[in-house]
Enzyme design. Structure first.
Site, PDB file in Angstrom:
ATOM      1  N   ASP A   1      13.940   3.278   9.913  1.00 44.15           N
ATOM      2  CA  ASP A   1      13.323   2.297  10.804  1.00 44.15           C
ATOM      3  C   ASP A   1      12.457   3.087  11.774  1.00 44.15           C
ATOM      4  O   ASP A   1      12.975   3.812  12.631  1.00 44.15           O
ATOM      5  CB  ASP A   1      14.404   1.516  11.552  1.00 44.15           C
ATOM      6  CG  ASP A   1      13.839   0.519  12.551  1.00 44.15           C
ATOM      7  OD1 ASP A   1      12.609   0.491  12.745  1.00 44.15           O
ATOM      8  OD2 ASP A   1      14.641  -0.235  13.152  1.00 44.15           O
TER       9      ASP A   1
ATOM     10  N   TYR B   1      -1.975  -8.670  16.678  1.00 44.63           N
ATOM     11  CA  TYR B   1      -2.064  -7.682  15.606  1.00 44.63           C
ATOM     12  C   TYR B   1      -3.262  -6.768  15.850  1.00 44.63           C
ATOM     13  O   TYR B   1      -3.156  -5.539  15.746  1.00 44.63           O
ATOM     14  CB  TYR B   1      -2.195  -8.400  14.261  1.00 44.63           C
ATOM     15  CG  TYR B   1      -2.296  -7.482  13.067  1.00 44.63           C
ATOM     16  CD1 TYR B   1      -1.231  -6.680  12.685  1.00 44.63           C
ATOM     17  CD2 TYR B   1      -3.471  -7.432  12.306  1.00 44.63           C
ATOM     18  CE1 TYR B   1      -1.319  -5.847  11.576  1.00 44.63           C
ATOM     19  CE2 TYR B   1      -3.571  -6.610  11.201  1.00 44.63           C
ATOM     20  CZ  TYR B   1      -2.494  -5.819  10.842  1.00 44.63           C
ATOM     21  OH  TYR B   1      -2.597  -4.993   9.745  1.00 44.63           O
TER      22      TYR B   1
ATOM     23  N   LEU C   1       0.822  -1.203   0.000  1.00 39.80           N
ATOM     24  CA  LEU C   1       0.000   0.000   0.000  1.00 39.80           C
ATOM     25  C   LEU C   1       0.854   1.250   0.000  1.00 39.80           C
ATOM     26  O   LEU C   1       0.519   2.239  -0.659  1.00 39.80           O
ATOM     27  CB  LEU C   1      -0.930   0.001   1.224  1.00 39.80           C
ATOM     28  CG  LEU C   1      -2.052  -1.037   1.251  1.00 39.80           C
ATOM     29  CD1 LEU C   1      -2.874  -0.889   2.525  1.00 39.80           C
ATOM     30  CD2 LEU C   1      -2.949  -0.927   0.022  1.00 39.80           C
TER      31      LEU C   1
ATOM     32  N   LYS D   1      -3.473  -2.622  16.583  1.00 40.04           N
ATOM     33  CA  LYS D   1      -4.299  -1.701  15.802  1.00 40.04           C
ATOM     34  C   LYS D   1      -5.355  -1.026  16.671  1.00 40.04           C
ATOM     35  O   LYS D   1      -5.706   0.139  16.444  1.00 40.04           O
ATOM     36  CB  LYS D   1      -4.944  -2.443  14.627  1.00 40.04           C
ATOM     37  CG  LYS D   1      -3.934  -2.911  13.572  1.00 40.04           C
ATOM     38  CD  LYS D   1      -3.158  -1.739  12.969  1.00 40.04           C
ATOM     39  CE  LYS D   1      -2.273  -2.187  11.819  1.00 40.04           C
ATOM     40  NZ  LYS D   1      -1.519  -1.048  11.221  1.00 40.04           N
TER      41      LYS D   1
ATOM     42  N   ASN E   1       1.979   4.430   7.436  1.00 40.24           N
ATOM     43  CA  ASN E   1       1.608   3.181   6.777  1.00 40.24           C
ATOM     44  C   ASN E   1       2.468   2.002   7.217  1.00 40.24           C
ATOM     45  O   ASN E   1       2.043   0.848   7.099  1.00 40.24           O
ATOM     46  CB  ASN E   1       1.710   3.360   5.258  1.00 40.24           C
ATOM     47  CG  ASN E   1       1.581   2.045   4.515  1.00 40.24           C
ATOM     48  OD1 ASN E   1       0.506   1.465   4.431  1.00 40.24           O
ATOM     49  ND2 ASN E   1       2.699   1.548   3.986  1.00 40.24           N
TER      50      ASN E   1
ATOM     51  N   THR F   1      -0.686  -7.341  -1.179  1.00 38.73           N
ATOM     52  CA  THR F   1       0.610  -6.828  -0.754  1.00 38.73           C
ATOM     53  C   THR F   1       1.419  -7.995  -0.218  1.00 38.73           C
ATOM     54  O   THR F   1       0.971  -9.139  -0.231  1.00 38.73           O
ATOM     55  CB  THR F   1       0.451  -5.762   0.350  1.00 38.73           C
ATOM     56  OG1 THR F   1       0.016  -6.405   1.564  1.00 38.73           O
ATOM     57  CG2 THR F   1      -0.587  -4.706  -0.052  1.00 38.73           C
TER      58      THR F   1
ATOM     59  N   SER G   1      -4.737   1.785   9.624  1.00 37.73           N
ATOM     60  CA  SER G   1      -5.079   0.758  10.591  1.00 37.73           C
ATOM     61  C   SER G   1      -5.384  -0.537   9.839  1.00 37.73           C
ATOM     62  O   SER G   1      -4.666  -0.904   8.912  1.00 37.73           O
ATOM     63  CB  SER G   1      -6.261   1.220  11.457  1.00 37.73           C
ATOM     64  OG  SER G   1      -6.578   0.265  12.436  1.00 37.73           O
TER      65      SER G   1
END
Length: 285
Positions: A62, A154, A21, A158, A89, A189, A140
């Site tokens: 980073d 994960y 993305l 988020k 992102n 992706t 997100s």
């Protein structure tokens, strides 16, 4: 969707810009004539600068290194004079059952997805406040709508990103800075090919097998350029929303989850309301 010919080109700062993305966002901004600071761990200035002249600045970065983030933002402002759109992102995906996570694995999920976005937001805010404009976009995930088996950490990262961003939106509004949270569904992706996984606990093998069957039957993924087109519409809006869902599947899921939560709250309304009764402060407080 190009920028109108009479519009001043904007300057973007995009993390995780080398692929997926992020790369689609970079290409979309450059295609409309804007200027872009493309920041990523793997970005190579020699690979991309020559193609877009002085409109593209590629910075190896980073985002978990706070000092490096502040230095990169300073370099970006020195190069272009201002920042208009900041896209957090950069993100990683770790999959595994909650019981399986080591401390290091759990912390690593938060280092990029939460703290990386925090450091970038902190670094850009003084510049956006000084110019009294700007738009911070936090990328997100569908995983922020609810926790799901094997993506719990994960989702947790988020959820944390969104809670932080909601507060940031209210704080930044005083300086005419906009904040939006983008919640994408599936896109083609390398997020899944680059993800990390925990060491499996055998007891969860049946659940894993069931999840694999569900994903094989119901996975919907789209081209990243569609997300980029939506992002351009978002940043072009004079009144952008706090949250933007990307994709029909995530749109429908968001409404389904919200309705089920409201039904549950309504079903337990009596217990909820009975748990509150105002009384005078205890003596000595």
């Amino acid at each position: 969707m190009p920028t109108p010919s009479d519009a001043t080109p904007r300057t973007w700062f995009i993390t995780g810009a080398s692929r997926g993305l992020g790369r689609a966002f970079v290409d979309a901004a450059l295609d409309r004539g804007d200027r872009v600071v493309a920041a990523a761990r793997t970005v190579t200035p020699d690979d991309v600068d020559a193609r877009h002249g002085d409109r593209l600045l590629a910075l190896p970065l980073d985002v978990t290194d706070r000092a490096a983030v502040f230095a990169a933002v300073a370099t970006a402002v020195e190069r272009f004079g201002r920042l208009d759109v900041v896209v957090n992102n950069a993100g990683t995906l770790s999959m595994g059952m909650i019981e399986e996570y080591t401390e290091a694995e759990a912390r690593a999920q938060f280092e990029v997805n939460v703290f990386g976005a925090l450091w970038v937001s902190q670094a850009v805010l003084p510049h956006l406040r000084a110019q009294r404009s700007g738009h911070i976009v936090q990328v997100s995930s569908i995983a922020a709508l609810a926790g799901f088996p094997s993506t719990g950490m994960y989702s947790a990262s988020k959820f944390a990103l969104e809670g932080m961003s909601e507060a940031l939106a209210m704080e930044a509004a005083a300086f005419d800075i906009k904040v939006s949270i983008v919640q994408p569904g599936g896109y083609w992706t390398d997020l899944y090919t680059s993800m990390t996984t925990t060491t499996p606990v055998e007891a969860y093998a049946p659940l894993r097998a069931e999840l694999e069957r569900q994903w094989a039957a119901g996975s919907v993924d789209s081209e990243p350029r569609l997300a980029a087109e939506a992002l351009l519409q978002l940043v072009d809006s004079d009144d952008p929303p706090l949250r933007l869902l990307l994709g029909s599947m995530v749109y429908d899921l968001a409404f389904d989850i919200s309705r089920r939560r409201m039904d549950t709250w309504a079903g337990w309304e009596r217990v909820s309301r009975a748990a509150e009764q105002a009384v005078a402060a205890p003596a000595g407080t």
